[in-house]
Scaffold this active site. Structure first.
Site, PDB file in Angstrom:
ATOM      1  N   GLY A  88     -31.745  -9.658 -72.533  1.00 29.82           N
ATOM      2  CA  GLY A  88     -32.078  -8.634 -71.555  1.00 29.82           C
ATOM      3  C   GLY A  88     -31.392  -7.325 -71.907  1.00 29.82           C
ATOM      4  N   GLY A 115     -31.348  -4.539 -69.369  1.00 28.16           N
ATOM      5  CA  GLY A 115     -31.364  -3.731 -68.149  1.00 28.16           C
ATOM      6  C   GLY A 115     -29.978  -3.234 -67.775  1.00 28.16           C
ATOM      7  N   LYS A 116     -29.795  -2.910 -66.486  1.00 28.33           N
ATOM      8  CA  LYS A 116     -28.526  -2.348 -66.017  1.00 28.33           C
ATOM      9  C   LYS A 116     -27.373  -3.335 -66.190  1.00 28.33           C
ATOM     10  CE  LYS A 116     -30.582   0.779 -62.605  1.00 28.33           C
ATOM     11  NZ  LYS A 116     -30.667   1.120 -61.154  1.00 28.33           N
ATOM     12  N   MET A 117     -27.648  -4.611 -65.871  1.00 26.10           N
ATOM     13  CA  MET A 117     -26.587  -5.614 -66.006  1.00 26.10           C
ATOM     14  C   MET A 117     -26.147  -5.741 -67.458  1.00 26.10           C
ATOM     15  SD  MET A 117     -26.206  -7.076 -62.875  1.00 26.10           S
ATOM     16  CE  MET A 117     -25.955  -8.834 -62.828  1.00 26.10           C
ATOM     17  N   THR A 168     -30.417  -9.293 -54.107  1.00 25.51           N
ATOM     18  CA  THR A 168     -29.627  -9.123 -55.340  1.00 25.51           C
ATOM     19  C   THR A 168     -29.219 -10.503 -55.835  1.00 25.51           C
ATOM     20  OG1 THR A 168     -27.428  -9.043 -54.309  1.00 25.51           O
ATOM     21  CG2 THR A 168     -28.714  -7.001 -54.295  1.00 25.51           C
ATOM     22  N   CYS A 169     -28.407 -10.522 -56.882  1.00 23.52           N
ATOM     23  CA  CYS A 169     -27.954 -11.813 -57.404  1.00 23.52           C
ATOM     24  C   CYS A 169     -26.981 -12.497 -56.450  1.00 23.52           C
ATOM     25  CB  CYS A 169     -27.305 -11.627 -58.775  1.00 23.52           C
ATOM     26  SG  CYS A 169     -25.907 -10.487 -58.772  1.00 23.52           S
ATOM     27  N   ASN A 170     -26.389 -11.732 -55.510  1.00 25.40           N
ATOM     28  CA  ASN A 170     -25.400 -12.297 -54.593  1.00 25.40           C
ATOM     29  C   ASN A 170     -25.920 -12.529 -53.181  1.00 25.40           C
ATOM     30  OD1 ASN A 170     -23.298 -12.488 -56.412  1.00 25.40           O
ATOM     31  ND2 ASN A 170     -22.561 -10.418 -56.002  1.00 25.40           N
ATOM     32  N   GLN A 179     -21.999  -1.618 -57.986  1.00 26.05           N
ATOM     33  CA  GLN A 179     -23.445  -1.764 -58.175  1.00 26.05           C
ATOM     34  C   GLN A 179     -24.188  -1.928 -56.854  1.00 26.05           C
ATOM     35  OE1 GLN A 179     -24.444  -4.790 -60.987  1.00 26.05           O
ATOM     36  NE2 GLN A 179     -26.517  -4.066 -61.272  1.00 26.05           N
TER      37      GLN A 179
END
Length: 622
Positions: free
Chosen positions: A375, A377-379, A233-235, A300
């Protein structure tokens, strides 16, 4: 008809003549009158000598021209059907003697390739090609659609780095229960996270979701890895494995990580965390519950943990241990959010970005601020949701395709959302003051060179164009910060918002840890039960073998005088004794008490009864 038309054309225009005038002067009345005076059945050919009306009305030269025109008209009418018939026959002959090439084609095909029969209908690509040609005023060009990039093929395990071969991972002995004694397998977690690893390293290690199955397949190709899963993920970027040997299992995972990312072992080592057995299970449960997130309690991550199980269940190398572990993690994540207040007021990365952006605005609000989102998407959806909640109701969404961006328009009708395709991205950035970047691209989309020539933002936003990049890998260049009119923030800069929300969740996190221990005990009980299954089968198989052997001895001593009824009594007697003797040991093996005590019970019973693999199948004469 052609003859009469030519006659009218040859009449000198000495006066105004109209076909619709009731009173015509000049020569037309005499023509009409002479026409009506002809006897029934006479020839209508203009060249007939007995046409008295025309002879009187026309001079000799004009009459000659009229007769010639009529003859030409009659000749055309006679010959034209013949010419058309010949042309049609020629076209048919060409159709069957030469391969046909369509005028519009979206993809060229070889003449040697047989053409499949097609149903009647509109060829949509052909229609679009024709429409494009009309709009541009040029000829239609055959254009092949861009081919999708070929899926990356799994790589074979790379040789280990000699330095890695010499390195011994810390915590070689598990803290708490040793799963190796329980199930002869260790659960291992190796990874990096936002807590200690800069985004420059995390983005190199990142694995797109569509490549998770390939990563799992590559990992289990290593000799010491039995099962594998990936969460990127991003984290964080974490690898979960099942291996019989902890040390070599860790080395295999790190070998794969360095091969995949191009980051050397020396560069990666300071940022890695390693967890084994109980600690690894604790970590997975805490990740799912949101306790290990940058923003405690964010929701998320639970969806991302579900994705690990979903993708893994269809991948080669995601076995029973990890499947059970991630199912338990999903259950734990749901319980924590339902039975505690950890999700109350919780924020996601998207909402933290929206909050940070508002904090950085000189006015502290969104009035008059031009906003863009790269973008859809979900974010981005979460971004729009939180921006709308903060009264930011005007924004532009840039995406590679229209449908997903248009879904945002439909889902948030209260906001004025303008949609643009990616080819307009720089124009949108130039016209915006705050730009959120949340795309799935793996490349830099916006750099200082792109922004340097853009007009300076208004004084309302301090003359600075602010970029909030929550993509990993990042889509904005670090060199944007070198411009006096631009400032870029990434995921690591969200800590300012995180600290504001952290204190409120400390109590909820403490309550959540109690629930997670219950879920961990359930998982460990399941693991212990796997170890008990072969022992149960062996114990029952050995007892059945002894029963059958003694029953045969008894039948031999009684001879042939034993009736079937007596044999049944003997059978029931022996079976009843065996079941009563096995009842207590079986209950002990199925116990759900302390896992360590359970494992010891399994081992003791195995030694006391001398159980082996051969005992699983009952047999007579042992």
């Amino acid at each position: 008809m052609a003859g009469w038309g030519l006659v009218f054309l040859t009449v000198p225009a000495t006066a105004s003549v109209t076909l619709y005038s009731p009173t015509q002067n000049g020569l037309r009345p005499s023509i009409v009158n002479s026409r009506s005076a002809l006897p029934r059945g006479s020839s209508t050919a203009l060249g007939a000598a007995n046409d008295v009306g025309i002879s009187k009305a026309l001079s000799a030269p004009a009459r000659t021209r009229a007769v010639a025109a009529a003859m030409i008209g009659e000749a055309v009418l006679t010959v034209s059907p013949i010419v058309l018939a010949v042309a049609g026959l020629w076209a048919i002959a060409q159709r069957f003697t030469q391969p046909r090439t369509p005028q519009f084609a979206f993809a060229a095909s070889s003449a040697s390739t047989p053409i499949a029969e097609k149903a009647w209908g509109i060829d949509i690509p052909t229609m679009f090609a024709a429409e494009a040609a009309v709009k541009t005023g040029g000829a239609t060009t055959t254009v092949a659609p861009p081919e999708a990039p070929a899926a990356r093929q799994p790589r074979k395990p790379a040789p280990r780095d000699p330095k890695l071969e010499e390195w011994v991972p810390e915590n070689a002995k598990p803290v708490g229960k040793d799963y190796g004694q329980m199930s002869k397998q260790h659960i291992i977690t190796v990874g990096v996270s936002v807590h200690a690893t800069p985004v420059e390293i995390r983005e190199k290690l990142a694995v797109p979701k569509e490549e998770w199955p390939i990563a799992i397949e590559e990992l289990v190709e290593h000799p010491h890895i039995q099962e594998a899963a990936v969460l990127s993920t991003c984290n964080r970027m974490e690898v979960y494995t099942v291996a019989p040997d902890y040390v070599n299992g860790v080395r295999d995972v790190i070998t794969w990580m360095t091969t995949h990312s191009g980051v050397s072992f020396e560069e990666l080592r300071p940022y890695l965390f390693l967890k084994q057995d109980g600690e690894a299970v604790d970590h997975v449960l805490q990740v799912s519950a949101g306790l290990d997130s940058l923003i405690v309690g964010e929701g998320q991550i639970l969806a991302q943990v579900k994705s690990v199980h979903q993708v893994g269940s269809e991948a080669k190398g995601f076995g029973q241990y990890l499947a059970a572990l991630f199912l338990q993690a999903i259950t734990a994540g749901k319980r924590v959010r339902t039975e505690t207040n950890i999700a109350t007021g919780a924020v996601s990365v998207s909402s933290a970005a929206a909050e940070l952006a508002q904090l950085k605005l000189p006015s502290g609000n969104w009035a008059g601020v031009r906003v863009a989102i790269i973008g859809a998407g979900k974010m981005s959806k979460l971004l729009v949701k939180h921006l709308v909640s903060k009264n930011c109701l005007s924004m532009t969404v840039v995406n590679r395709s229209l449908p997903r961006a248009q879904e945002l328009q439909q889902e948030f009708p209260q906001a004025n959302i303008k949609v643009e395709l990616s080819d307009k991205m720089m124009e949108v950035v130039a016209a915006s003051d705050v730009i959120f970047v949340a795309s799935s691209s793996t490349e830099i989309l916006i750099s200082a060179a792109d922004v340097a020539g853009m007009s300076t933002p208004p004084s309302l936003v301090g003359g600075v164009r602010r970029f909030f990049d929550i993509s990993v890998p990042r889509n904005t260049g670090k060199d944007l910060n070198e411009l006096s009119t631009a400032r870029v923030f990434n995921v690591d800069d969200l800590r300012e918002v995180v600290e504001m929300n952290k204190e409120a969740r400390v109590q909820a996190a403490t309550e959540a840890l109690v629930l997670l221990q219950e879920e961990k005990a359930t998982f460990e009980g399941w693991m212990a039960s796997l170890q008990a299954v072969p022992t149960i089968k062996r114990l029952r198989g050995k007892a059945e073998s002894i029963r059958l052997m003694e029953l045969e001895k008894a039948k031999a001593k009684l001879g042939e005088e034993v009736t079937p009824k007596q044999l049944k009594v003997l059978e029931d007697l022996s079976r009843g004794i065996m079941n009563k003797m096995l009842h207590a040991p079986m209950q002990a093996l199925r116990s759900e008490g302390d896992v360590q005590a359970h494992v010891q019970t399994i081992q003791v019973l195995g030694r006391v009864f001398g159980l082996t693999e051969d005992d699983e199948t009952p047999r007579v004469g042992k």
